[in-house]
Design an enzyme around this catalytic site. Sequence first.
Site, PDB file in Angstrom:
ATOM      1  N   HIS A   8       0.834  -1.204   0.000  1.00  0.00           N
ATOM      2  CA  HIS A   8       0.000   0.000   0.000  1.00  0.00           C
ATOM      3  C   HIS A   8       0.867   1.251   0.000  1.00  0.00           C
ATOM      4  O   HIS A   8       1.856   1.331   0.715  1.00  0.00           O
ATOM      5  CB  HIS A   8      -0.899   0.016   1.240  1.00  0.00           C
ATOM      6  CG  HIS A   8      -2.086  -0.888   1.106  1.00  0.00           C
ATOM      7  ND1 HIS A   8      -3.208  -0.761   1.877  1.00  0.00           N
ATOM      8  CD2 HIS A   8      -2.317  -1.918   0.268  1.00  0.00           C
ATOM      9  CE1 HIS A   8      -4.087  -1.685   1.523  1.00  0.00           C
ATOM     10  NE2 HIS A   8      -3.569  -2.405   0.553  1.00  0.00           N
ATOM     11  N   TYR A  24       3.911   6.262  10.766  1.00  0.00           N
ATOM     12  CA  TYR A  24       3.088   5.118  10.349  1.00  0.00           C
ATOM     13  C   TYR A  24       3.939   4.080   9.612  1.00  0.00           C
ATOM     14  O   TYR A  24       3.816   2.875   9.850  1.00  0.00           O
ATOM     15  CB  TYR A  24       1.925   5.599   9.467  1.00  0.00           C
ATOM     16  CG  TYR A  24       0.850   4.553   9.262  1.00  0.00           C
ATOM     17  CD1 TYR A  24      -0.300   4.552  10.050  1.00  0.00           C
ATOM     18  CD2 TYR A  24       0.988   3.559   8.295  1.00  0.00           C
ATOM     19  CE1 TYR A  24      -1.279   3.581   9.889  1.00  0.00           C
ATOM     20  CE2 TYR A  24       0.019   2.587   8.119  1.00  0.00           C
ATOM     21  CZ  TYR A  24      -1.117   2.610   8.911  1.00  0.00           C
ATOM     22  OH  TYR A  24      -2.083   1.644   8.742  1.00  0.00           O
ATOM     23  N   LYS A  43       0.926  -0.594  15.367  1.00  0.00           N
ATOM     24  CA  LYS A  43       2.331  -0.681  15.791  1.00  0.00           C
ATOM     25  C   LYS A  43       2.694  -1.935  16.587  1.00  0.00           C
ATOM     26  O   LYS A  43       3.879  -2.258  16.716  1.00  0.00           O
ATOM     27  CB  LYS A  43       2.688   0.547  16.654  1.00  0.00           C
ATOM     28  CG  LYS A  43       2.797   1.819  15.857  1.00  0.00           C
ATOM     29  CD  LYS A  43       4.075   1.841  15.040  1.00  0.00           C
ATOM     30  CE  LYS A  43       4.048   2.851  13.937  1.00  0.00           C
ATOM     31  NZ  LYS A  43       3.997   2.311  12.610  1.00  0.00           N
ATOM     32  N   PRO A  51      -4.456  -0.417  18.833  1.00  0.00           N
ATOM     33  CA  PRO A  51      -4.125  -0.806  17.455  1.00  0.00           C
ATOM     34  C   PRO A  51      -4.286   0.293  16.400  1.00  0.00           C
ATOM     35  O   PRO A  51      -3.954   0.066  15.232  1.00  0.00           O
ATOM     36  CB  PRO A  51      -5.084  -1.975  17.175  1.00  0.00           C
ATOM     37  CG  PRO A  51      -6.171  -1.864  18.178  1.00  0.00           C
ATOM     38  CD  PRO A  51      -5.622  -1.145  19.363  1.00  0.00           C
ATOM     39  N   TYR A  73      -9.120   5.171   7.648  1.00  0.00           N
ATOM     40  CA  TYR A  73      -9.279   5.536   9.057  1.00  0.00           C
ATOM     41  C   TYR A  73     -10.338   6.641   9.091  1.00  0.00           C
ATOM     42  O   TYR A  73     -10.098   7.738   8.597  1.00  0.00           O
ATOM     43  CB  TYR A  73      -7.961   6.059   9.634  1.00  0.00           C
ATOM     44  CG  TYR A  73      -6.931   4.963   9.839  1.00  0.00           C
ATOM     45  CD1 TYR A  73      -6.148   4.488   8.782  1.00  0.00           C
ATOM     46  CD2 TYR A  73      -6.733   4.390  11.096  1.00  0.00           C
ATOM     47  CE1 TYR A  73      -5.216   3.476   8.980  1.00  0.00           C
ATOM     48  CE2 TYR A  73      -5.793   3.379  11.298  1.00  0.00           C
ATOM     49  CZ  TYR A  73      -5.046   2.930  10.232  1.00  0.00           C
ATOM     50  OH  TYR A  73      -4.127   1.932  10.427  1.00  0.00           O
TER      51      TYR A  73
HETATM   52  P1  RFL Z   1       1.721 -12.739  21.150  1.00  0.00           P
HETATM   53  O1  RFL Z   1       1.311 -12.742  19.736  1.00  0.00           O
HETATM   54  O2  RFL Z   1       0.703 -12.484  22.191  1.00  0.00           O
HETATM   55  O3  RFL Z   1       2.434 -14.133  21.425  1.00  0.00           O
HETATM   56  C1  RFL Z   1       2.786 -14.545  22.739  1.00  0.00           C
HETATM   57  C2  RFL Z   1       2.838 -16.044  22.750  1.00  0.00           C
HETATM   58  O4  RFL Z   1       3.287 -16.503  24.017  1.00  0.00           O
HETATM   59  C3  RFL Z   1       2.513 -17.637  24.396  1.00  0.00           C
HETATM   60  N1  RFL Z   1       2.617 -17.778  25.871  1.00  0.00           N
HETATM   61  C4  RFL Z   1       3.359 -18.723  26.485  1.00  0.00           C
HETATM   62  N2  RFL Z   1       4.117 -19.715  25.988  1.00  0.00           N
HETATM   63  C5  RFL Z   1       4.742 -20.540  26.887  1.00  0.00           C
HETATM   64  N3  RFL Z   1       4.635 -20.393  28.239  1.00  0.00           N
HETATM   65  C6  RFL Z   1       3.852 -19.408  28.772  1.00  0.00           C
HETATM   66  N4  RFL Z   1       3.764 -19.292  30.092  1.00  0.00           N
HETATM   67  C7  RFL Z   1       3.185 -18.526  27.880  1.00  0.00           C
HETATM   68  N5  RFL Z   1       2.361 -17.454  28.047  1.00  0.00           N
HETATM   69  C8  RFL Z   1       2.027 -17.018  26.825  1.00  0.00           C
HETATM   70  C9  RFL Z   1       1.130 -17.319  23.879  1.00  0.00           C
HETATM   71  O5  RFL Z   1       0.336 -18.487  23.726  1.00  0.00           O
HETATM   72  C10 RFL Z   1       1.460 -16.664  22.543  1.00  0.00           C
HETATM   73  O6  RFL Z   1       1.524 -17.609  21.490  1.00  0.00           O
HETATM   74  O7  RFL Z   1       2.894 -11.668  21.415  1.00  0.00           O
HETATM   75  P2  RFL Z   1       4.092 -11.177  20.450  1.00  0.00           P
HETATM   76  O8  RFL Z   1       4.797 -12.338  19.818  1.00  0.00           O
HETATM   77  O9  RFL Z   1       4.840 -10.197  21.253  1.00  0.00           O
HETATM   78  O10 RFL Z   1       3.353 -10.426  19.235  1.00  0.00           O
HETATM   79  C11 RFL Z   1       2.660  -9.219  19.443  1.00  0.00           C
HETATM   80  C12 RFL Z   1       1.493  -9.087  18.460  1.00  0.00           C
HETATM   81  O11 RFL Z   1       0.720 -10.275  18.496  1.00  0.00           O
HETATM   82  C13 RFL Z   1       0.600  -7.872  18.767  1.00  0.00           C
HETATM   83  O12 RFL Z   1       1.385  -6.776  19.165  1.00  0.00           O
HETATM   84  C14 RFL Z   1      -0.242  -7.424  17.547  1.00  0.00           C
HETATM   85  O13 RFL Z   1      -1.152  -8.405  17.181  1.00  0.00           O
HETATM   86  C15 RFL Z   1      -0.971  -6.113  17.845  1.00  0.00           C
HETATM   87  N6  RFL Z   1      -1.866  -5.673  16.749  1.00  0.00           N
HETATM   88  C16 RFL Z   1      -1.376  -5.060  15.609  1.00  0.00           C
HETATM   89  N7  RFL Z   1      -0.054  -4.841  15.465  1.00  0.00           N
HETATM   90  C17 RFL Z   1       0.439  -4.292  14.304  1.00  0.00           C
HETATM   91  O14 RFL Z   1       1.652  -4.089  14.212  1.00  0.00           O
HETATM   92  N8  RFL Z   1      -0.370  -3.979  13.238  1.00  0.00           N
HETATM   93  C18 RFL Z   1      -1.704  -4.178  13.297  1.00  0.00           C
HETATM   94  O15 RFL Z   1      -2.382  -3.946  12.292  1.00  0.00           O
HETATM   95  C19 RFL Z   1      -2.271  -4.696  14.525  1.00  0.00           C
HETATM   96  N9  RFL Z   1      -3.586  -4.907  14.631  1.00  0.00           N
HETATM   97  C20 RFL Z   1      -3.237  -5.909  16.844  1.00  0.00           C
HETATM   98  C21 RFL Z   1      -4.076  -5.500  15.760  1.00  0.00           C
HETATM   99  C22 RFL Z   1      -3.791  -6.529  17.957  1.00  0.00           C
HETATM  100  C23 RFL Z   1      -5.152  -6.731  18.020  1.00  0.00           C
HETATM  101  N10 RFL Z   1      -5.631  -7.402  19.164  1.00  0.00           N
HETATM  102  C24 RFL Z   1      -6.509  -8.485  19.128  1.00  0.00           C
HETATM  103  C25 RFL Z   1      -4.983  -7.172  20.458  1.00  0.00           C
HETATM  104  C26 RFL Z   1      -5.437  -5.685  15.821  1.00  0.00           C
HETATM  105  C27 RFL Z   1      -5.985  -6.273  16.957  1.00  0.00           C
HETATM  106  C28 RFL Z   1      -7.483  -6.396  16.997  1.00  0.00           C
HETATM  107  C1  PHB Z   2      -5.625  -4.880  10.496  1.00  0.00           C
HETATM  108  O1  PHB Z   2      -5.559  -5.067   9.270  1.00  0.00           O
HETATM  109  O2  PHB Z   2      -5.997  -5.761  11.281  1.00  0.00           O
HETATM  110  C2  PHB Z   2      -5.250  -3.546  11.045  1.00  0.00           C
HETATM  111  C3  PHB Z   2      -4.714  -2.591  10.191  1.00  0.00           C
HETATM  112  C4  PHB Z   2      -4.383  -1.348  10.692  1.00  0.00           C
HETATM  113  C5  PHB Z   2      -4.580  -1.062  12.032  1.00  0.00           C
HETATM  114  C6  PHB Z   2      -5.102  -2.027  12.887  1.00  0.00           C
HETATM  115  C7  PHB Z   2      -5.444  -3.270  12.391  1.00  0.00           C
HETATM  116  O3  PHB Z   2      -4.282   0.184  12.498  1.00  0.00           O
END
Ligand code: RFL
Ligand code: PHB
Length: 392
Positions: free
Chosen positions: A72, A385, A297, A293, A201
């Site tokens: 994008h 961004y 980031k 989110p 957005y």
């Molecule tokens: P995770 O993905 O939570 O993985 C942690 C892992 O550790 C395991 N775990 C254990 N394993 C062994 N022993 C234990 N005691 C344990 N306790 C936990 C868990 O099962 C899991 O598998 O953390 P990590 O790797 O730091 O990754 C971070 C990302 O997942 C998170 O920051 C993003 O998903 C946030 N986020 C977004 N980030 C972006 O950069 N761009 C986005 O567009 C974006 N959109 C989002 C998001 C997060 C969202 N939610 C649901 C919070 C959109 C949403 C809706």
């Molecule tokens: C997504 O595609 O899940 C997404 C994209 C941008 C954001 C948050 C989530 O700021």
Amino acid sequence: MRTTVGIIGGGPAGLLLARLLHHEGIDCVVLEARTREYVEQRQRAGMLEQGTVDALRACGAADRLSAEGLVHQGIELRFDRERHHIDFPVLTGGRTVTIYAQTEIVKDLVALQLADGPPLLFQAEALTIEKPESATPVVRFLHEGREQTVHCDWVVGCDGFHGIARDTFPAGTGRAYAHDHPYSWLGILADVAPSCDELIYARGAGGFALHSMRSAQVSRLYLQVPNGTDTADWPDDRIWDELAARFAIDADWTLNRGPITAKSVTPMRSYVHEPLRHGRLLLAGDAAHIVPPTGAKGLNLAVSDVRLLAHAFAELHRTGSGQLLDRYSESALARVWQATRFSYDMTAMLHTRPDADPFDDRLQLARLRRITASRHAAAELAANYTGLPLEP
Ligand code: RFL
Ligand code: PHB
């Protein structure tokens, strides 16, 4: 079991760190509490900064990302029933972002790890991290019905926000900075072609909405909802009507509707734990920090943390110098706080607070209008961004 780096958590942070260490010839073990199916299906992020894409490419984990990721050139801001394009390459000297789901990154990294990487154990739940101050910390974990141990030179907590690593810091050795935002996101996945070419957005009359996507056939959308919202109160028609209202503009544009295949509500929190190191225990990704989110980031920060860590371990391995490891907490936190600030500002600029008054309303509009009127203001948004440079 014995290893150089014991990694707790097989999310994006833990899996990528294992891959990067493997590339440097450093051995490690990844312990993941859940099953492979569970971590591969967990719906989350989708927007990757250029630096995240580059890091995946550099360690050979981007074949499918290169073929299927959607590049994008910008985002659209919608407010006051008008649309405004923010052109990233023009504003940043050529940077772009890529849409590729976190689920797919995890699948790609798991497949590589199981094919030729160091051990990755599923259903291996870390219970305690012992002696983190010593030269040989030990992780005790539950696997195949019995307690086992792995003796490590270093332990990295990549175990997400609800993991155990952060809580292992003894009282008085760390401090948390937190802010809970007064709204949540209701997120959906829908089997329908996206109604846009780039992310939208929108600051709509009833609050914030985001239009994202996963492919040419699958849309990902989010709605600002009150904290405590139950998805049961949001039947599909209500979701589509509210999205359509928030994205509405005076120009000719319609929101494509289709079957909704997933619904979930996520609270919005900003959280930073300082420092990221205690003895030989280090924290990376959501284990150490959470951002709302809106700035996309979270995943990107998890990736930049482990890039810094891999670099630091590589220096230690090659030269015996622990200088970069000593600097890790400070370097990573500098970037984390910039992303925390950016995510907070984006969130505050686009969401409607439950207690908002007409003054807040005008202030938000003034902020948005500044971005669309001033190249400087737009360039500042674009630089944040697409991702600030990584400085070890
Ligand atoms: P995770 O993905 O939570 O993985 C942690 C892992 O550790 C395991 N775990 C254990 N394993 C062994 N022993 C234990 N005691 C344990 N306790 C936990 C868990 O099962 C899991 O598998 O953390 P990590 O790797 O730091 O990754 C971070 C990302 O997942 C998170 O920051 C993003 O998903 C946030 N986020 C977004 N980030 C972006 O950069 N761009 C986005 O567009 C974006 N959109 C989002 C998001 C997060 C969202 N939610 C649901 C919070 C959109 C949403 C809706
Ligand atoms: C997504 O595609 O899940 C997404 C994209 C941008 C954001 C948050 C989530 O700021």
